[in-house]
Design an enzyme around this catalytic site. Sequence first.
Site, PDB file in Angstrom:
ATOM      1  N   CYS A   1      -2.437  -7.072 -11.507  1.00 50.02           N
ATOM      2  CA  CYS A   1      -3.668  -6.979 -10.703  1.00 50.02           C
ATOM      3  C   CYS A   1      -4.898  -7.221 -11.576  1.00 50.02           C
ATOM      4  O   CYS A   1      -5.825  -7.915 -11.163  1.00 50.02           O
ATOM      5  CB  CYS A   1      -3.774  -5.606 -10.030  1.00 50.02           C
ATOM      6  SG  CYS A   1      -2.822  -5.459  -8.511  1.00 50.02           S
TER       7      CYS A   1
ATOM      8  N   HIS B   1      -1.703  -5.857  -3.340  1.00 53.37           N
ATOM      9  CA  HIS B   1      -1.530  -5.284  -4.676  1.00 53.37           C
ATOM     10  C   HIS B   1      -0.278  -5.879  -5.300  1.00 53.37           C
ATOM     11  O   HIS B   1       0.709  -6.115  -4.609  1.00 53.37           O
ATOM     12  CB  HIS B   1      -1.356  -3.769  -4.603  1.00 53.37           C
ATOM     13  CG  HIS B   1      -2.615  -3.025  -4.318  1.00 53.37           C
ATOM     14  ND1 HIS B   1      -3.645  -2.933  -5.221  1.00 53.37           N
ATOM     15  CD2 HIS B   1      -3.005  -2.326  -3.234  1.00 53.37           C
ATOM     16  CE1 HIS B   1      -4.622  -2.208  -4.691  1.00 53.37           C
ATOM     17  NE2 HIS B   1      -4.255  -1.834  -3.479  1.00 53.37           N
TER      18      HIS B   1
END
Length: 99
Positions: free
Chosen positions: A28, A16
């Site tokens: 992201c 992430h």
Amino acid sequence: MIKINISQNFLVAKGHALFAEKGKDIVCAAISGIIFGGVAWFEPDKIEFTENKLVPSIALKLIDPTPNVAVAFSVITVQLKAIANSYPNHIVINEESYE
């Protein structure tokens, strides 16, 4: 941090970005958009694509790297590098030599 490994015929993105909270992370979203948009362009028999939401990770492997497929893969790579250059604390790209 998102870690992306790229070679001539494959890429793997894991992790992430942690730029913002889940659902609001533009880094992201950018990486996902680039990869999923690229995958949508390829003919299914030209690639292998896997996604694991638990890890999280995305893997893309070229099965038939024709010139058009190679160019499309290069475009994906250039776009990922552009995001990594803008957000170096959230993305790292490792390129494997293919010479």
